[in-house]
Enzyme design. Structure first.
Site, PDB file in Angstrom:
ATOM      1  N   GLU A 123       0.832  -1.215   0.000  1.00 21.40           N
ATOM      2  CA  GLU A 123       0.000   0.000   0.000  1.00 21.40           C
ATOM      3  C   GLU A 123       0.864   1.263   0.000  1.00 21.40           C
ATOM      4  O   GLU A 123       0.544   2.251  -0.652  1.00 21.40           O
ATOM      5  CB  GLU A 123      -0.955  -0.023   1.194  1.00 21.40           C
ATOM      6  CG  GLU A 123      -2.018  -1.116   1.026  1.00 21.40           C
ATOM      7  CD  GLU A 123      -2.954  -1.213   2.212  1.00 21.40           C
ATOM      8  OE1 GLU A 123      -2.474  -1.585   3.307  1.00 21.40           O
ATOM      9  OE2 GLU A 123      -4.145  -0.907   2.063  1.00 21.40           O
ATOM     10  N   GLU A 143      -3.763  -9.654   3.359  1.00 22.04           N
ATOM     11  CA  GLU A 143      -4.566  -9.376   4.559  1.00 22.04           C
ATOM     12  C   GLU A 143      -5.645 -10.422   4.795  1.00 22.04           C
ATOM     13  O   GLU A 143      -5.986 -10.738   5.936  1.00 22.04           O
ATOM     14  CB  GLU A 143      -5.209  -7.986   4.454  1.00 22.04           C
ATOM     15  CG  GLU A 143      -4.254  -6.817   4.684  1.00 22.04           C
ATOM     16  CD  GLU A 143      -3.499  -6.372   3.432  1.00 22.04           C
ATOM     17  OE1 GLU A 143      -3.528  -7.127   2.431  1.00 22.04           O
ATOM     18  OE2 GLU A 143      -2.892  -5.299   3.456  1.00 22.04           O
TER      19      GLU A 143
HETATM   20  N1  3HC Z   1       4.442  -7.731  11.493  1.00 27.26           N
HETATM   21  C1  3HC Z   1       5.248  -8.083  12.508  1.00 27.26           C
HETATM   22  N2  3HC Z   1       6.105  -9.113  12.462  1.00 27.26           N
HETATM   23  C2  3HC Z   1       6.133  -9.811  11.313  1.00 27.26           C
HETATM   24  C3  3HC Z   1       5.332  -9.514  10.202  1.00 27.26           C
HETATM   25  C4  3HC Z   1       4.440  -8.413  10.320  1.00 27.26           C
HETATM   26  N3  3HC Z   1       3.637  -8.036   9.321  1.00 27.26           N
HETATM   27  N4  3HC Z   1       5.594 -10.387   9.221  1.00 27.26           N
HETATM   28  C5  3HC Z   1       6.544 -11.223   9.694  1.00 27.26           C
HETATM   29  N5  3HC Z   1       6.859 -10.874  10.950  1.00 27.26           N
HETATM   30  C6  3HC Z   1       7.854 -11.516  11.820  1.00 27.26           C
HETATM   31  C7  3HC Z   1       7.501 -12.978  12.079  1.00 27.26           C
HETATM   32  O1  3HC Z   1       6.568 -13.093  13.147  1.00 27.26           O
HETATM   33  C8  3HC Z   1       8.853 -13.555  12.401  1.00 27.26           C
HETATM   34  O2  3HC Z   1       9.131 -13.212  13.730  1.00 27.26           O
HETATM   35  P1  3HC Z   1      10.019 -14.190  14.649  1.00 27.26           P
HETATM   36  O3  3HC Z   1      11.360 -14.259  13.994  1.00 27.26           O
HETATM   37  O4  3HC Z   1      10.003 -13.537  15.979  1.00 27.26           O
HETATM   38  O5  3HC Z   1       9.305 -15.496  14.645  1.00 27.26           O
HETATM   39  C9  3HC Z   1       9.808 -12.753  11.503  1.00 27.26           C
HETATM   40  O6  3HC Z   1       9.081 -11.577  11.118  1.00 27.26           O
HETATM   41  C10 3HC Z   1      10.214 -13.492  10.234  1.00 27.26           C
HETATM   42  O7  3HC Z   1       9.044 -13.958   9.588  1.00 27.26           O
HETATM   43  P2  3HC Z   1       9.003 -15.381   8.859  1.00 27.26           P
HETATM   44  O8  3HC Z   1       9.535 -16.421   9.764  1.00 27.26           O
HETATM   45  O9  3HC Z   1       7.618 -15.555   8.332  1.00 27.26           O
HETATM   46  O10 3HC Z   1      10.059 -15.130   7.683  1.00 27.26           O
HETATM   47  P3  3HC Z   1       9.995 -15.534   6.159  1.00 27.26           P
HETATM   48  O11 3HC Z   1      11.229 -15.000   5.570  1.00 27.26           O
HETATM   49  O12 3HC Z   1       9.645 -16.974   6.006  1.00 27.26           O
HETATM   50  O13 3HC Z   1       8.743 -14.733   5.546  1.00 27.26           O
HETATM   51  C11 3HC Z   1       7.354 -12.835   5.080  1.00 27.26           C
HETATM   52  C12 3HC Z   1       8.755 -13.335   5.489  1.00 27.26           C
HETATM   53  C13 3HC Z   1       7.036 -13.272   3.651  1.00 27.26           C
HETATM   54  C14 3HC Z   1       7.347 -11.341   5.167  1.00 27.26           C
HETATM   55  C15 3HC Z   1       6.298 -13.471   6.021  1.00 27.26           C
HETATM   56  O14 3HC Z   1       6.699 -13.244   7.352  1.00 27.26           O
HETATM   57  C16 3HC Z   1       4.914 -12.925   5.871  1.00 27.26           C
HETATM   58  O15 3HC Z   1       4.188 -13.352   5.001  1.00 27.26           O
HETATM   59  N6  3HC Z   1       4.510 -11.999   6.778  1.00 27.26           N
HETATM   60  C17 3HC Z   1       3.175 -11.509   6.870  1.00 27.26           C
HETATM   61  C18 3HC Z   1       2.852 -10.558   5.780  1.00 27.26           C
HETATM   62  C19 3HC Z   1       1.456 -10.021   5.951  1.00 27.26           C
HETATM   63  O16 3HC Z   1       0.519 -10.732   6.220  1.00 27.26           O
HETATM   64  N7  3HC Z   1       1.321  -8.702   5.780  1.00 27.26           N
HETATM   65  C20 3HC Z   1       0.067  -8.046   5.886  1.00 27.26           C
HETATM   66  C21 3HC Z   1      -0.118  -7.590   7.271  1.00 27.26           C
HETATM   67  S1  3HC Z   1      -1.733  -6.884   7.496  1.00 27.26           S
HETATM   68  C22 3HC Z   1      -1.616  -5.326   6.839  1.00 27.26           C
HETATM   69  O17 3HC Z   1      -0.626  -4.966   6.277  1.00 27.26           O
HETATM   70  C23 3HC Z   1      -2.808  -4.454   7.058  1.00 27.26           C
HETATM   71  C24 3HC Z   1      -2.758  -3.224   6.246  1.00 27.26           C
HETATM   72  O18 3HC Z   1      -3.496  -3.404   5.073  1.00 27.26           O
HETATM   73  C25 3HC Z   1      -3.339  -2.051   6.994  1.00 27.26           C
END
Ligand code: 3HC
Ligand code: NAI
Length: 719
Positions: A123, A143
């Site tokens: 975004e 999301e």
């Molecule tokens: N916020 C906070 N922490 C996050 C995070 C996030 N969005 N995404 C990942 N992390 C943290 C994980 O909890 C993990 O923490 P840890 O080491 O303490 O366990 C660390 O980052 C590493 O994450 P992964 O183990 O998943 O690492 P990968 O390299 O396998 O994957 C990634 C990285 C592709 C970024 C994956 O973590 C992911 O898909 N994250 C979520 C992405 C997501 O869903 N984003 C949307 C959030 S909602 C949003 O944005 C709302 C908005 O529209 C207003």
């Protein structure tokens, strides 16, 4: 550095006066580079939002600056909103305002995406004026996986760049696009085969400025497929309602995208906001977020973290039946070499055929190319001679569920395997310590409990007897990750975490059946709760004979005071083992996969009730689920209390990834927290009046209720 053209000269670092370090501003010629530096994934916490806003405003006010570059440090651009802030009161500046401010900037803002640009991260990029991709970029709006919709303008800006239909599909799938696909979809302007995002961004900024490029706002663009999108969204809505049964946010996503078609930008944003808040408040968001968190937290196991894993390249599987073949394929797909040992030539030919059949199935489903299948099978070595295992690094035994047979196999492994080889068993119930005891190396023995079909199911219970060495536990966790499984640590007991709890709620289902609910009513209630199948459908699928054999084996040790329901035995005595025999609890005429109600089964159930003098009563679906879930949660609490599961979240992960528990409910322990533990305990106490032996409340549950705490407090304390 005030020259008009950007240069690659050494930067002057003017750290923004926002919280230290999270957004670092550097000036290169006339370009201000804002580098987001918030490990591990640059999530948009309050500090990042404030830092971005502050640095952007500074850049805008600085007459020497002509353009702004947004870049992420580390492997991600920005992975999205900071999910750790969900559920807490929002803190200014909110992301939506930051995005609007970026878009409103008078100077061109260029986002360089070199890694994950997900959710709020995308975004931010959509609000920028220009977008450059590097090959490893991944763009997505995931999301929906957290029960949400994009809440910072994504539902309004993505349709203006890629079309409303494609944008809705992106948001509904939750899956990211590759750089190539994102470029083709219109989400970015350019893809460059470069490694360094700052250098690539500066070069492009220079070119843009030389062409006189100005700020260009996504909000001002028309939706390109406005003519056809209404009809497309309607079709998507119908399909989504059918496919995402019970899910809240997917239909809200479509509503938000529709607003992009029907309303001016500002009003569309306001509508998105309303819908976002509805999703944020939904219990599904809590459940899905818990599932996301649990999936990662299960890796945090002291033993697995305190030691370095042993090297595993060559693996062996003993037994080529249902499980052995599936495990072998999972390992082959992860690039390992796999030996398979069977009892004799005929059995190994069958084992090999099982492996090939799974691989062919993968090819037929398009999951594997024919070349990949051949490459994979070239690393598979079938045989009958244990001597072939002298050099393997890890062995997984998957022979018959019989202690004697397994102990014989482990004696043989102890003789031939090199020192330091990890010896694992896939037993479902047996005492792994007793299996380890026949070897001279119990420290190398561990349980690796896969779920059927093993090449598909995500869960891997890692069962750790007392004497297992820490680096063996670490090796098991490392192997699980390599196999793309979700490992959950379990202690040794009958059935470990999953099958032990399963036994308890299956018993509750049997009691419900004998007390008056039909198996069809119970299955329907369980499906309505969100499981793909009910317990009696599962029995029919797996084969009723398996449970029958276990019940007969355990008959001698059964507590004589315990209530025992014989209905399933009556069916098995007739040879009704389920799908494979054409009838079980259901009828499967002509090899049908889905069953039909069987009136004769209902007669048998009635006869059993009469024999025991039970007057059948009726149960509503809600009453059925309260008992079913209470049994699951109570046993889950006992499993945690005894240390079989490290934390309640480990129980949740087992059920989410191994037993089809609906992800949006977060797992049984999370479900209990959301119901309120006092309510769950009160139910158990009420049921105990009928059967105090079965419904004995877990001491942990009583203790948490007395202290006004929930299961999640134990998760947090352990984190
Ligand atoms: N916020 C906070 N922490 C996050 C995070 C996030 N969005 N995404 C990942 N992390 C943290 C994980 O909890 C993990 O923490 P840890 O080491 O303490 O366990 C660390 O980052 C590493 O994450 P992964 O183990 O998943 O690492 P990968 O390299 O396998 O994957 C990634 C990285 C592709 C970024 C994956 O973590 C992911 O898909 N994250 C979520 C992405 C997501 O869903 N984003 C949307 C959030 S909602 C949003 O944005 C709302 C908005 O529209 C207003
Ligand atoms: P299966 O009966 O399909 O396969 C067992 C295989 O082991 C047979 O091919 C048999 O020939 C072979 N075998 C027996 N003795 C042997 C020996 N001494 N040396 C080499 N091979 C030998 O059984 P399945 O279902 O694959 O189960 C295997 C193990 O996995 C059991 O311990 C079971 O409890 C466990 N398990 C089974 C699950 C399932 O859903 N089927 C799920 C999780 C675990």
């Amino acid at each position: 550095m005030t020259s008009a053209a950007p240069s690659n000269a050494a930067p002057s670092t003017a750290a923004a006066a926002a919280p230290a370090g999270v957004v670092v501003a550097e000036t290169h010629g006339g370009v201000r580079v804002l580098r987001i530096d918030h490990p591990p994934v640059n999530a948009l916490s309050q500090a990042v939002r404030a830092g971005l806003l502050h640095a952007l405003e500074q850049a805008e006010q600085d007459p020497a600056i002509q353009a702004v570059l947004l870049v992420g440090k580390g492997k991600a651009f920005i992975a999205g909103a900071d999910i750790r802030e969900f559920g807490k009161p929002p803190q200014a500046p909110v992301l939506r305002d930051v995005c609007n401010r970026i878009e409103a900037c008078a100077k061109p803002v260029i986002a360089v995406l070199h890694g994950a640009a997900l959710g709020g991260g995308l975004e931010v990029a959509l609000a920028a004026h220009y977008r450059l991709l590097l090959p490893q970029a991944k763009l997505g709006l995931p999301e929906v996986n957290l029960g949400l919709l994009p809440g910072a303008g994504g539902t309004q800006r993505a349709p203006r760049l890629m079309g409303a239909k494609a944008a809705a599909e992106l948001m509904l799938s939750g899956k990211p696009l590759s750089a190539q696909a994102a470029l083709a979809a219109g989400l970015a302007d350019r893809l460059e085969a470069a490694d360094d995002p700052v250098a690539a961004g500066l070069a492009w900024a220079s070119a843009l400025l030389a062409q006189g490029a100005a700020a260009r706002r996504t909000r001002d663009l028309p939706v390109p497929d406005a003519d056809t999108a209404q009809a497309a969204l309607q079709a998507l809505e119908q399909e989504t309602a059918r496919k995402t049964r019970g899910l809240f946010s997917p239909l809200k996503i479509i509503e938000a995208v529709r607003a992009a078609l029907q309303l001016p930008f500002e009003q569309g944003l306001a509508r998105e906001r309303e819908l976002f808040l509805e999703c944020m408040d939904s219990p599904q968001r809590q459940g899905l977020l818990h599932a996301f968190w649990a999936e990662r937290e299960v890796l945090k196991v002291p033993q697995a973290r305190e030691a370095a894993p042993r090297r595993v390249e060559r693996l062996a599987v003993i037994g080529g039946g249902t499980m052995g073949a599936g495990i072998a394929v999972a390992a082959l797909q992860a690039g390992l070499h796999v030996h398979m040992i069977e009892r004799d030539a005929q059995a190994i030919a069958r084992g090999q055929a099982n492996v090939e059949k799974i691989c062919d199935g993968q090819v037929a489903k398009g999951r594997l190319t024919p070349q990949a299948r051949d490459e994979l099978l070239a690393r598979y070595v079938p045989g009958t001679d244990y001597q072939a295992l002298a050099e393997v690094d890890l062995v997984i035994e998957a022979v018959f569920e019989d202690l004697q047979v397994k102990q014989d196999v482990f004696r043989a492994l102890d003789r031939v395997c090199k020192p330091g080889a990890v010896l694992a068993t896939n037993t479902s119930y047996l005492d792994i310590a007793a299996i380890a005891a026949v070897t001279a190396r119990p420290q190398d023995v561990i349980g690796l409990h896969f779920f059927s079909p093993a090449h598909i199911m995500k869960l891997l219970e890692i069962v750790v007897p007392e004497r297992t060495a820490a680096d063996v536990v670490a090796t098991a966790f490392a192997l699980a990750q390599r196999l793309k499984k979700i490992p959950v640590r379990a202690g040794v007991c009958d059935g470990f975490i999953g099958n032990r709890i399963l036994a308890a709620y299956k018993q509750a289902a049997d009691y419900l059946m004998e007390d008056g609910a039909s198996p069809y009513e119970i299955d329907a209630a369980v499906r309505d709760f969100g499981f793909a199948m009910g317990p009696f459908q599962v029995i029919d699928l797996a084969g009723g004979d398996i449970g029958w054999a276990t019940r007969k084996r355990r008959a001698a040790t059964r507590d004589p005071r315990a209530r025992y329901v014989e209905i399933a035995d009556r069916l098995c005595e007739r040879g009704w083992f389920g799908q494979k025999t054409g009838r079980g609890f259901y009828l499967y005429p002509d090899g049908a996969r889905s069953g039909q109600v069987d009136p004769q089964v209902l007669e048998i159930i009635d006869a059993e009730r009469q024999r025991k003098g039970i007057a059948a009563r009726s149960f509503t679906p809600e009453e059925i689920m309260r008992r079913y879930m209470a049994a699951m949660v109570n046993e889950g609490a006992k499993v945690v209390q005894e240390g079989i599961a490290l934390r309640p979240l480990d129980v949740d992960a087992v059920f989410l990834f191994g037993y089809g528990f609906p992800r949006w409910r977060g797992g049984p322990m999370k479900w209990a927290d959301m119901q309120g533990l006092p309510q769950v305990l009160a139910d158990i106490q009420a049921f105990a009046r009928q059967d105090p032996l079965f419904w004995q409340p877990a001491a942990l549950l009583e203790q948490l209720v007395a202290q006004g705490r929930d299961f999640d407090s134990l998760n947090r304390a352990a984190a």
